[in-house]
Design a protein around this motif. Structure first.
Motif, short mmCIF file in Angstrom:
data_model
loop_
_atom_site.label_atom_id
_atom_site.label_comp_id
_atom_site.label_asym_id
_atom_site.label_seq_id
_atom_site.Cartn_x
_atom_site.Cartn_y
_atom_site.Cartn_z
N UNK A 20 -14.80 15.02 -2.80
CA UNK A 20 -14.96 13.65 -2.29
C UNK A 20 -13.68 13.22 -1.56
N UNK A 21 -13.86 12.29 -0.63
CA UNK A 21 -12.75 11.83 0.20
C UNK A 21 -12.59 10.31 0.13
N UNK A 22 -11.37 9.86 0.39
CA UNK A 22 -11.08 8.45 0.62
C UNK A 22 -10.82 8.27 2.10
N UNK A 23 -11.35 7.18 2.68
CA UNK A 23 -11.35 7.02 4.12
C UNK A 23 -10.34 5.98 4.60
N UNK A 24 -9.76 6.26 5.77
CA UNK A 24 -8.72 5.42 6.35
C UNK A 24 -9.01 5.18 7.83
N UNK A 25 -8.41 4.13 8.36
CA UNK A 25 -8.43 3.93 9.80
C UNK A 25 -7.60 5.01 10.48
N UNK A 26 -7.90 5.26 11.73
CA UNK A 26 -7.21 6.32 12.44
C UNK A 26 -5.71 6.05 12.54
N UNK A 27 -4.95 7.11 12.56
CA UNK A 27 -3.49 6.98 12.63
C UNK A 27 -3.02 6.33 13.93
N UNK A 28 -3.82 6.44 15.00
CA UNK A 28 -3.40 5.93 16.31
C UNK A 28 -4.02 4.58 16.64
N UNK A 29 -4.67 3.94 15.69
CA UNK A 29 -5.26 2.63 15.97
C UNK A 29 -4.18 1.63 16.39
N UNK A 30 -4.46 0.76 17.38
CA UNK A 30 -3.46 -0.24 17.78
C UNK A 30 -3.22 -1.29 16.70
N UNK A 31 -4.23 -1.55 15.86
CA UNK A 31 -4.09 -2.50 14.76
C UNK A 31 -4.32 -1.78 13.44
N UNK A 32 -3.42 -2.02 12.49
CA UNK A 32 -3.52 -1.46 11.13
C UNK A 32 -3.77 0.05 11.13
N UNK A 33 -2.96 0.83 11.86
CA UNK A 33 -3.17 2.28 11.83
C UNK A 33 -2.96 2.84 10.43
N UNK A 34 -3.83 3.75 10.05
CA UNK A 34 -3.70 4.39 8.74
C UNK A 34 -4.00 3.50 7.56
N UNK A 35 -4.57 2.32 7.80
CA UNK A 35 -4.93 1.42 6.69
C UNK A 35 -6.21 1.92 6.03
N UNK A 36 -6.44 1.47 4.81
CA UNK A 36 -7.71 1.79 4.16
C UNK A 36 -8.86 1.33 5.05
N UNK A 37 -9.88 2.16 5.19
CA UNK A 37 -11.07 1.76 5.91
C UNK A 37 -11.93 0.93 4.95
N UNK A 38 -12.05 -0.35 5.22
CA UNK A 38 -12.73 -1.23 4.27
C UNK A 38 -14.25 -1.04 4.28
#
Length: 500
Positions: free
Chosen positions: A121-139
């Protein structure tokens, strides 16, 4: 693994997650298990808004790099990459970035039906290169949300935590010549051992696979619909229970392929017969320890975390002998009060499909449609099924268990903080009590009504933080609107010849 809530704020959520102190050792342990078991391929999986298992497969030789960097999929995978009735991708459009799914090494396990393959199983995050909140937890990650919501609850309540078990009913259906369902594999005789015996090869195969994937199977029976079985496994910490229910569904789907049957999780495939429920048995605990249950296996075919169960501690739902010999303790009563207070909104999660409400409308089949509680009283939406736990009944087999557990934790939290009183337990048949004048709130009786109740309930909506509520509401409102906009066989039978 250690909570990431306390990690340094100088790192992104993703960086802090990968940098957890004990994670490097767990990654090494998984490599050793890969080599020991001869694993060649790994499914990296996470959970969509509907509870569907989503992800990618990667050769096991890439374990270390994938453990660090994760896999990438479009954000829309969280909504099954489905289109709404207007042709828009639900949740996220094609212009959206790609999520990063980081594997949780303690969930690594070999698939018993093909021992060359494992899952994690995996935990998901926003992309590292996102302009806003890069690498944040994907809600929009319901599994990650549950972990964080449960951790926050424990922090606010001195370690109090949810343990729960589920009763996953489902039906084994025969296939017709066209491959579509052609009735149940057995007759609709409840608790009939001969019907259970007819499905013995299926049952034993399911149990074999379940044990190999960490599910401690405790009991089972034939229910009162065609081909309907309920096979239960031991209750545990909330997240592990949800992972095991999801794993159980994967196992049933595989066993169905092996026996050329259909594993049906649809809530109500047959009218006039019982539906597929998934009652949740709930309790809140202090303390306890994680212990490994090897389930009689000579070697563990996966990480130790897959085989851990929380044991011991103080069950706060047990009766306080100084107050009552039968009623749950104060925390238990407050928790029941919280669920009753929010039962309308909870119904939008526990009864999450249009078909779910066929179950509630089919009278005479113990449908849990009223917001009341009692001891062993199946006419109520909640019942104290045994000392130390209560059964939440307004939930069916199509439930996303991660959303459900998070919402229940929020209802408990509200009940405890506001000291909500559930009133006296109802000992009468609730239908008869209502005929005698008792006033009881009724659950919403359609998906549309339930979604409206959810939209009005900020407490339960908080179980879907950030983008989660937007994605869930969009997906489910679209489902409801598609149903309203569809002509069915019922329409034709009802209206084709009504005039002149």
């Amino acid at each position: 693994m250690t909570s990431v809530l306390s990690q340094s704020e100088t790192l992104t959520h993703l960086e802090a997650y990968v940098a957890q102190a004990e994670r490097a050792e767990l990654v090494k342990q998984v490599r050793a298990k890969i080599d020991e078991l001869g694993i060649q391929y790994i499914y990296y999986q996470f959970i969509s808004v509907t509870g569907r298992i989503t992800g990618k497969g990667v050769p096991a030789s890439h374990w270390e790099s994938t453990a660090e960097r994760g896999i990438q999929l479009v954000y829309g995978a969280m909504a099954n990459l489905f289109l709404d009735r207007y042709g828009n991708y639900i949740g996220y459009g094609p212009e959206a970035s790609e999520l990063v799914a980081i594997p949780d090494p303690d969930t690594f396990c070999q698939l018993p039906w093909d021992k060359r393959v494992a899952r994690v199983y995996c935990t998901c995050f926003r992309n590292r290169e996102e302009p806003e909140a890069p690498g944040a937890y994907l809600t929009a990650d319901c599994r990650g949300n549950l972990r964080r919501i449960h951790e926050q609850f424990q922090m606010e309540h001195n370690g109090l935590h949810l343990r729960h078990g589920t009763e996953p009913e489902m039906m084994w259906l025969k296939k017709g010549p066209d491959g579509k369902p052609n009735g149940g594999a057995t007759q609709p005789y409840c608790y009939h051992i001969d019907q259970f015996e007819q499905l013995r090869p299926v049952v034993l195969r399911v149990i074999e696979y379940c044990n190999a994937m960490g599910l401690d199977m405790i009991q089972g029976d034939h229910e009162d619909a065609p081909g309907q079985l309920e096979l239960n496994f031991m209750f545990d910490d909330a997240l592990r229970t949800c992972d095991r229910l999801t794993t159980y569904r994967q196992i049933c789907a595989q066993v169905a392929r092996e026996f050329d049957l259909i594993a049906c999780f649809m809530s109500k495939p047959f009218m006039g017969l019982s539906a597929n429920g998934c009652h949740h048995n709930l309790s809140l605990w202090y303390g306890g320890d994680d212990t490994v249950n090897d389930l009689g296996l000579e070697t563990l075919p996966g990480a130790e975390g897959v085989f851990r169960y929380r044991k011991g501690g103080e069950n706060t739902f047990l009766p306080d002998p100084e107050l009552s010999k039968t009623k749950p303790g104060p925390i238990g009563l407050q928790s029941i009060g919280g669920v009753i207070e929010h039962l309308g909104a909870l119904t939008a999660i526990g009864c999450s499909t249009v078909n779910s409400y066929r179950r509630l409308w089919d009278t005479g089949l113990w449908a849990p449609v009223y917001a009341d509680w009692g001891f062993q009283n199946r006419t109520c939406g909640l019942r104290v099924s045994a000392p130390g736990r209560f059964e939440y009944r307004a939930v069916d087999s199509m439930v996303n268990p991660y959303l459900m557990a998070a919402a229940i934790i929020k209802a408990f939290d509200d009940g405890i903080k506001r000291n909500l009183d559930p009133g006296e337990p109802e000992e009468r048949n609730l239908y008869e009590a209502m005929e005698a004048g008792k006033q009881v709130k009724k659950l919403p009786m359609s998906l549309g009504d339930a979604l409206q109740r959810l939209d009005e309930d900020e407490v339960i909506k908080s179980a879907m933080p950030g983008e989660m509520y937007r994605v869930y509401s969009w997906y489910k409102r679209d489902e409801w609107e598609k149903f309203l906009a569809t002509t069915t066989e019922w329409d034709t039978e009802m209206y084709l010849s009504c005039l002149p």
